[in-house]
Motif scaffolding. Structure first.
Motif, PDB file in Angstrom:
ATOM      1  N   ASN A 365       0.846  -1.187   0.000  1.00 41.76           N
ATOM      2  CA  ASN A 365       0.000   0.000   0.000  1.00 41.76           C
ATOM      3  C   ASN A 365       0.883   1.240   0.000  1.00 41.76           C
ATOM      4  OD1 ASN A 365      -2.957  -0.788   0.354  1.00 41.76           O
ATOM      5  ND2 ASN A 365      -2.011  -1.938   2.022  1.00 41.76           N
ATOM      6  N   THR A 366       0.446   2.257  -0.674  1.00 43.03           N
ATOM      7  CA  THR A 366       1.068   3.572  -0.536  1.00 43.03           C
ATOM      8  C   THR A 366       0.350   4.288   0.606  1.00 43.03           C
ATOM      9  OG1 THR A 366       1.652   3.713  -2.878  1.00 43.03           O
ATOM     10  CG2 THR A 366       1.521   5.779  -1.649  1.00 43.03           C
ATOM     11  N   ARG A 367       1.117   4.810   1.521  1.00 41.57           N
ATOM     12  CA  ARG A 367       0.521   5.507   2.667  1.00 41.57           C
ATOM     13  C   ARG A 367       0.287   6.970   2.308  1.00 41.57           C
ATOM     14  NH1 ARG A 367       3.969   6.661   8.086  1.00 41.57           N
ATOM     15  NH2 ARG A 367       2.489   8.012   9.193  1.00 41.57           N
ATOM     16  N   VAL A 368      -0.987   7.367   2.347  1.00 45.28           N
ATOM     17  CA  VAL A 368      -1.378   8.747   2.054  1.00 45.28           C
ATOM     18  C   VAL A 368      -2.126   9.276   3.273  1.00 45.28           C
ATOM     19  CG1 VAL A 368      -2.600  10.280   0.480  1.00 45.28           C
ATOM     20  CG2 VAL A 368      -1.545   8.183  -0.402  1.00 45.28           C
ATOM     21  N   ASP A 369      -1.439  10.016   4.120  1.00 48.24           N
ATOM     22  CA  ASP A 369      -2.040  10.548   5.344  1.00 48.24           C
ATOM     23  C   ASP A 369      -2.610  11.941   5.108  1.00 48.24           C
ATOM     24  OD1 ASP A 369      -1.098   8.244   6.426  1.00 48.24           O
ATOM     25  OD2 ASP A 369       0.276   9.175   7.857  1.00 48.24           O
ATOM     26  N   PHE A 370      -3.566  12.314   5.931  1.00 48.49           N
ATOM     27  CA  PHE A 370      -4.231  13.610   5.782  1.00 48.49           C
ATOM     28  C   PHE A 370      -4.222  14.376   7.102  1.00 48.49           C
ATOM     29  CE2 PHE A 370      -6.342  10.651   2.828  1.00 48.49           C
ATOM     30  CZ  PHE A 370      -6.093  11.297   1.619  1.00 48.49           C
ATOM     31  N   LEU A 371      -4.116  15.684   6.996  1.00 47.07           N
ATOM     32  CA  LEU A 371      -4.281  16.575   8.141  1.00 47.07           C
ATOM     33  C   LEU A 371      -5.629  17.268   8.025  1.00 47.07           C
ATOM     34  CD1 LEU A 371      -3.378  18.145  10.639  1.00 47.07           C
ATOM     35  CD2 LEU A 371      -2.142  19.716   9.134  1.00 47.07           C
ATOM     36  N   GLY A 372      -6.460  17.100   9.057  1.00 43.15           N
ATOM     37  CA  GLY A 372      -7.796  17.697   9.045  1.00 43.15           C
ATOM     38  C   GLY A 372      -7.769  19.158   9.430  1.00 43.15           C
ATOM     39  N   THR A 373      -7.743  19.446  10.738  1.00 49.31           N
ATOM     40  CA  THR A 373      -7.741  20.838  11.186  1.00 49.31           C
ATOM     41  C   THR A 373      -6.623  21.093  12.186  1.00 49.31           C
ATOM     42  OG1 THR A 373      -9.230  20.484  13.069  1.00 49.31           O
ATOM     43  CG2 THR A 373     -10.244  20.940  10.933  1.00 49.31           C
ATOM     44  N   GLU A 374      -6.156  22.311  12.183  1.00 48.05           N
ATOM     45  CA  GLU A 374      -5.182  22.825  13.147  1.00 48.05           C
ATOM     46  C   GLU A 374      -5.783  24.060  13.800  1.00 48.05           C
ATOM     47  OE1 GLU A 374      -2.748  23.225  14.987  1.00 48.05           O
ATOM     48  OE2 GLU A 374      -0.898  22.239  14.345  1.00 48.05           O
ATOM     49  N   ARG A 375      -5.013  24.737  14.672  1.00 51.17           N
ATOM     50  CA  ARG A 375      -5.485  25.952  15.335  1.00 51.17           C
ATOM     51  C   ARG A 375      -4.407  27.028  15.256  1.00 51.17           C
ATOM     52  NH1 ARG A 375     -10.849  25.155  16.569  1.00 51.17           N
ATOM     53  NH2 ARG A 375     -10.710  26.754  18.203  1.00 51.17           N
ATOM     54  N   THR A 389     -10.891  18.332   4.467  1.00 52.95           N
ATOM     55  CA  THR A 389     -12.189  17.872   4.974  1.00 52.95           C
ATOM     56  C   THR A 389     -12.470  16.451   4.496  1.00 52.95           C
ATOM     57  OG1 THR A 389     -13.445  18.651   3.062  1.00 52.95           O
ATOM     58  CG2 THR A 389     -13.033  20.243   4.840  1.00 52.95           C
ATOM     59  N   VAL A 390     -13.551  15.882   5.002  1.00 54.05           N
ATOM     60  CA  VAL A 390     -13.995  14.559   4.553  1.00 54.05           C
ATOM     61  C   VAL A 390     -14.278  14.577   3.055  1.00 54.05           C
ATOM     62  CG1 VAL A 390     -15.906  12.920   4.677  1.00 54.05           C
ATOM     63  CG2 VAL A 390     -14.873  13.796   6.783  1.00 54.05           C
ATOM     64  N   ASP A 391     -14.961  15.605   2.573  1.00 56.44           N
ATOM     65  CA  ASP A 391     -15.250  15.696   1.140  1.00 56.44           C
ATOM     66  C   ASP A 391     -13.973  15.808   0.326  1.00 56.44           C
ATOM     67  OD1 ASP A 391     -17.959  15.482   1.498  1.00 56.44           O
ATOM     68  OD2 ASP A 391     -18.331  17.652   1.500  1.00 56.44           O
ATOM     69  N   ASP A 392     -12.974  16.515   0.860  1.00 56.58           N
ATOM     70  CA  ASP A 392     -11.689  16.625   0.153  1.00 56.58           C
ATOM     71  C   ASP A 392     -11.049  15.248  -0.016  1.00 56.58           C
ATOM     72  OD1 ASP A 392     -11.895  19.390   0.032  1.00 56.58           O
ATOM     73  OD2 ASP A 392     -10.788  19.701   1.904  1.00 56.58           O
ATOM     74  N   ILE A 393     -11.133  14.425   1.022  1.00 56.35           N
ATOM     75  CA  ILE A 393     -10.540  13.081   0.961  1.00 56.35           C
ATOM     76  C   ILE A 393     -11.280  12.225  -0.059  1.00 56.35           C
ATOM     77  CG2 ILE A 393     -10.059  10.981   2.274  1.00 56.35           C
ATOM     78  CD1 ILE A 393      -9.649  12.730   4.732  1.00 56.35           C
ATOM     79  N   TYR A 394     -12.613  12.320  -0.092  1.00 58.59           N
ATOM     80  CA  TYR A 394     -13.375  11.626  -1.141  1.00 58.59           C
ATOM     81  C   TYR A 394     -12.821  11.991  -2.519  1.00 58.59           C
ATOM     82  CZ  TYR A 394     -17.342   9.773   1.600  1.00 58.59           C
ATOM     83  OH  TYR A 394     -18.149   9.050   2.448  1.00 58.59           O
ATOM     84  N   GLY A 395     -12.620  13.283  -2.734  1.00 66.05           N
ATOM     85  CA  GLY A 395     -12.139  13.744  -4.036  1.00 66.05           C
ATOM     86  C   GLY A 395     -10.748  13.235  -4.354  1.00 66.05           C
ATOM     87  N   LYS A 438     -20.777  12.040  11.621  1.00 66.82           N
ATOM     88  CA  LYS A 438     -21.535  11.223  10.674  1.00 66.82           C
ATOM     89  C   LYS A 438     -20.819  11.136   9.331  1.00 66.82           C
ATOM     90  CE  LYS A 438     -26.140  10.692   8.642  1.00 66.82           C
ATOM     91  NZ  LYS A 438     -27.520  11.249   8.560  1.00 66.82           N
ATOM     92  N   ALA A 439     -20.300  12.263   8.864  1.00 63.75           N
ATOM     93  CA  ALA A 439     -19.596  12.275   7.581  1.00 63.75           C
ATOM     94  C   ALA A 439     -18.312  11.457   7.655  1.00 63.75           C
ATOM     95  CB  ALA A 439     -19.280  13.716   7.169  1.00 63.75           C
ATOM     96  N   LEU A 440     -17.583  11.556   8.788  1.00 64.45           N
ATOM     97  CA  LEU A 440     -16.348  10.793   8.938  1.00 64.45           C
ATOM     98  C   LEU A 440     -16.637   9.303   8.988  1.00 64.45           C
ATOM     99  CD1 LEU A 440     -13.322  10.620   9.334  1.00 64.45           C
ATOM    100  CD2 LEU A 440     -13.660  11.042  11.778  1.00 64.45           C
TER     101      LEU A 440
END
Length: 731
Positions: A365-375, A389-395, A438-440
């Motif tokens: 597998n290729t590991r593709v990690d995501f960062l959601g939100t920071e502050r 976002t969740v929608d971004d990951i879908y895309g 729910k989206a996640l």
């Protein structure tokens, strides 16, 4: 006088028994054979098996281990004194047990079997001996057990055999056979195997006195429970400019005498949680190459005398020693296996045999990690910075799938309510800015249907005092001062550590809500690569206590989740389905001569291994070749938005992460590395050779050979032409 008479009696008895064996041939253990020498360098043969003979000298309990295949041997004591060593060094070089004692605040005084008055009661067994030792002046003692087993020699001291009767001196550290496999200057060809990062070699050549120190590091990282020297270099007293050195991930070290075709890999089986490994080349204090484990019974530390740290302090030590059995297993190797490749194979076999790890699905597998939100800071509080976002990951998944990239493992960081550093996580609640819980949950299920493994990231060790109540259940050091991890960032300047029991509680609470809604894919961090001593509610806890709690906690988590871990220490390998963030390099110490993929060789074909992030590697072409050489799967840290959005967050060091920047690299890496996996699937890496031409040759158990050329010119090797900065696969 009494102990000298005792030793003389034992020597006479042994000589008599040897004579009887030669005459009758039935000495217990049947360890004398007609073609075996009864003595080597003053050491008497005491045990033998199919592969090795074990010799012992009674005065200092030193050993010689002889290979029956090659006829060569290794010694635990220095047999040649060059005349440059004082009595203290000679005692360390000759003794089976070397101790540093604590006397007041001084932890530098040595006790050994050569310079001190030590009573010995030696009992011989079928495959070795047991020696009850007592230092009469210092009033402490222990029982040393040595056994020749099928795979080598085991030296151990049981915790309940250690006695401390005096009040003036107490045990600081204990080393068992610290000069096993030693060599003088460059008299032997070979190297020390150093457990730095993935692995390193120190050659046994003449170092010409260039180095003032060798490798010295705690197994499983430094202990934040004690005041330790801080080598951090800051720019403008604010920005950390030095990368931390690599930690010891596995409790091993080794020595190979390649010309003699004999080697050993030492595995610290017990007591490793509070031990450090020393790998020291010649010229550092003495002219001998040596490697050993130093078990820590007590540590000295600085105790402030008031709440004002500038008003004074005292140098003191732990009143109670830590409790654990101490054991080192020397896995001996000879012939064509007497090298670091053989050491890696021996360690892999050892772990599989003892249950230290288990074979899991190693599919590519290729590991593709995501960062959601920071502050980032905003007036008197913080405000969210939304990166993926969740929608971004879908895309992104849709786009990669269209491009032919379907074999993906992802870790989602910063998914939780409050963002990446709202720690600890007590329940499964996603940040509304990424789409909500729910989206996640829908994304996790959709990814599973696509065949993508999506894991949620959870740091079970850390608490953010700016976001959560950190008054209770946080780690205090042995000096009763609260431990603070400095970030050198603007938003959150300090993090704290949870006590292990609290980590267990918070993770259990989170998993209860998480596994009720999903399949429970968890990427665990923090507790996987940290051990520490601490105080809590007036009681002191050692690293052994922390290790026990973490080990039991992780085993429990493994039963209810699909668990992968971030850079897990070796004692947790049996519970992980993947190893994340494998270092492919070392700390690059000056005395290290070569980097070798020791850990990668151990794990390849057993547990899937993923690299640290490709994004942050300066030389990406070389790093890609390292992935090829080590059989490691690539990792990318991806955001939908530009990393420039992170400039005022604690993730400001993520300088490049935008998906559009790395899309083509992900596709290219997947295409090439998956093809390599297809020809090495389920195979072990059995040989790794540095050819001296700029080409590294890797051989797998199914016969596949991979040639990696790191040089700037084409190299012809084994009838193959390997282009510069490229690789060739021979099936």
């Amino acid at each position: 006088m009494a102990h000298r008479i005792f030793r003389k009696t034992i020597t006479t008895l042994m000589a008599t028994l040897l004579a009887l064996e030669i005459f009758f041939g039935n000495f217990p253990g049947s360890f004398i054979k007609a073609n075996a020498a009864s003595e080597i360098n003053g050491h008497t043969l005491i045990a033998e098996n199919a592969g090795y003979r074990l010799y012992m000298q009674e005065d200092n309990l030193s050993l010689i281990v002889e290979s029956k295949e090659t006829g060569t041997y290794m010694e635990s004591a220095v047999s040649f004194d060059d005349g440059n060593n004082n009595n203290t060094w000679l005692g360390a070089m000759q003794s089976a047990v070397v101790i540093t004692m604590i006397n007041g605040g001084d932890d530098s005084k040595q006790a050994d079997l050569v310079n001190d008055d030590v009573s010995r009661q030696i009992t011989y067994t079928d495959n070795g001996f047991s020696a009850k030792l007592y230092w009469t002046k210092y009033k402490f003692g222990m029982t040393l057990n040595v056994a020749l087993e099928e795979d080598g020699v085991v030296a151990s001291v049981d915790d309940d055999s250690i006695v401390e009767d005096g009040t003036s001196y107490c045990l600081g550290t204990i080393s068992l056979y610290p000069y096993m496999g030693n060599s003088y200057m460059d008299e032997k060809e070979g190297y020390l195997l150093v457990p730095d990062g993935n692995g390193a070699l120190i050659y046994l050549d003449d170092k010409e006195g260039r180095f003032k120190s060798g490798f010295s590091s705690m197994i499983y990282g430094s202990d934040i429970g004690f005041d330790e020297s801080d080598t951090t270099t800051l720019l403008y007293d604010k920005y950390n400019t030095i990368k931390d050195s690599e930690q010891i991930i596995a409790p091993v070290y080794g020595i190979a005498h390649t010309e003699d075709k004999i080697a050993y890999l030492a595995v610290i089986e017990e007591g490793e949680g509070r031990a450090q490994i020393e790998c020291v080349p010649n010229g550092v204090s003495v002219n001998y190459n040596r490697a050993y484990a130093k078990f820590i019974c007590r540590k000295t530390y600085t105790q402030p005398t008031s709440n004002n740290s500038t008003s004074g302090s005292i140098h003191t030590y732990e009143s109670e020693r830590s409790h654990s059995d101490l054991k080192v297993r020397f896995l001996f190797l000879d012939g064509e296996n007497a090298n670091y490749s053989g050491m890696a194979s021996a360690y892999r076999d050892y772990l599989l045999k003892t249950g230290g790890m288990k074979c899991v699905d190693t599919a590519y597998n290729t590991r593709v990690d995501f960062l959601g939100t920071e502050r980032e800071s905003w007036l008197f509080s913080t405000t969210p910075v939304v990166m993926t976002t969740v929608d971004d990951i879908y895309g992104i998944y849709d786009d990669l799938e269209t491009a032919g990239v379907k074999d993906i493992l992802s870790v989602y960081k910063g998914w939780q309510d409050g963002g990446l550093y709202n720690l600890p996580i007590s329940k499964y609640k996603a940040d509304s800015k990424i789409g909500g819980t729910k989206a996640l949950t829908g994304l996790i299920r959709d990814a599973e249907e696509r065949g993508i493994s999506l894991y949620l990231y959870n740091d079970g060790r850390t608490i953010n005092p700016d976001e959560q109540n950190a008054t209770f259940n946080v780690v205090k050091k042995i000096n009763k001062r609260r431990y603070e991890e400095k970030t050198y960032m603007d938003v959150y300047e300090n993090f704290l550590y949870l006590i292990p029991d609290r980590s267990d509680y918070m993770l259990s609470k989170f998993l209860k809500s998480y596994t009720s809604k999903t399949s429970g894919n968890l990427a665990l961090a923090g507790v996987t690569d940290t051990l520490f001593s601490y105080t809590y509610s007036g009681k002191t806890y050692s690293r052994y206590d922390t290790e026990d709690t973490y080990e039991n906690m992780v085993a429990k988590i493994d039963e209810s989740t699909n668990l992968i871990m971030e850079q897990p220490f070796a004692y947790l390998w049996k519970n992980t389905e993947a190893f994340l963030d494998m270092p492919l390099y070392t700390s690059s110490y000056m005395y290290e001569d070569e980097s070798v993929p020791f850990l990668s060789m151990v794990l390849k074909g057993v547990i899937p291994v993923y690299s640290e992030y490709v994004n942050f590697e300066a030389n990406k072409q070389e790093f890609f070749l390292k992935l090829v050489e080590t059989g490691t799967y690539p990792s990318f840290y991806i955001t939908k938005e530009s990393s420039s959005e992170l400039i005022y967050t604690n993730s400001c060091d993520i300088y490049s992460s935008e998906y559009t920047t790395y899309r083509n690299t992900i596709i290219d890496y997947t295409e090439q590395l998956k093809k390599l996996w297809e020809v090495t699937e389920n195979a072990y890496m059995v040989s790794h050779e540095i050819t001296g031409t700029g080409v590294t040759k890797v051989t797998y158990s199914n016969g596949v050979k991979i040639y990696v050329n790191y040089s700037s010119t084409e190299v012809n090797i084994d009838g193959l032409a390997v282009s510069p900065m490229s690789y060739v696969v021979e099936k």
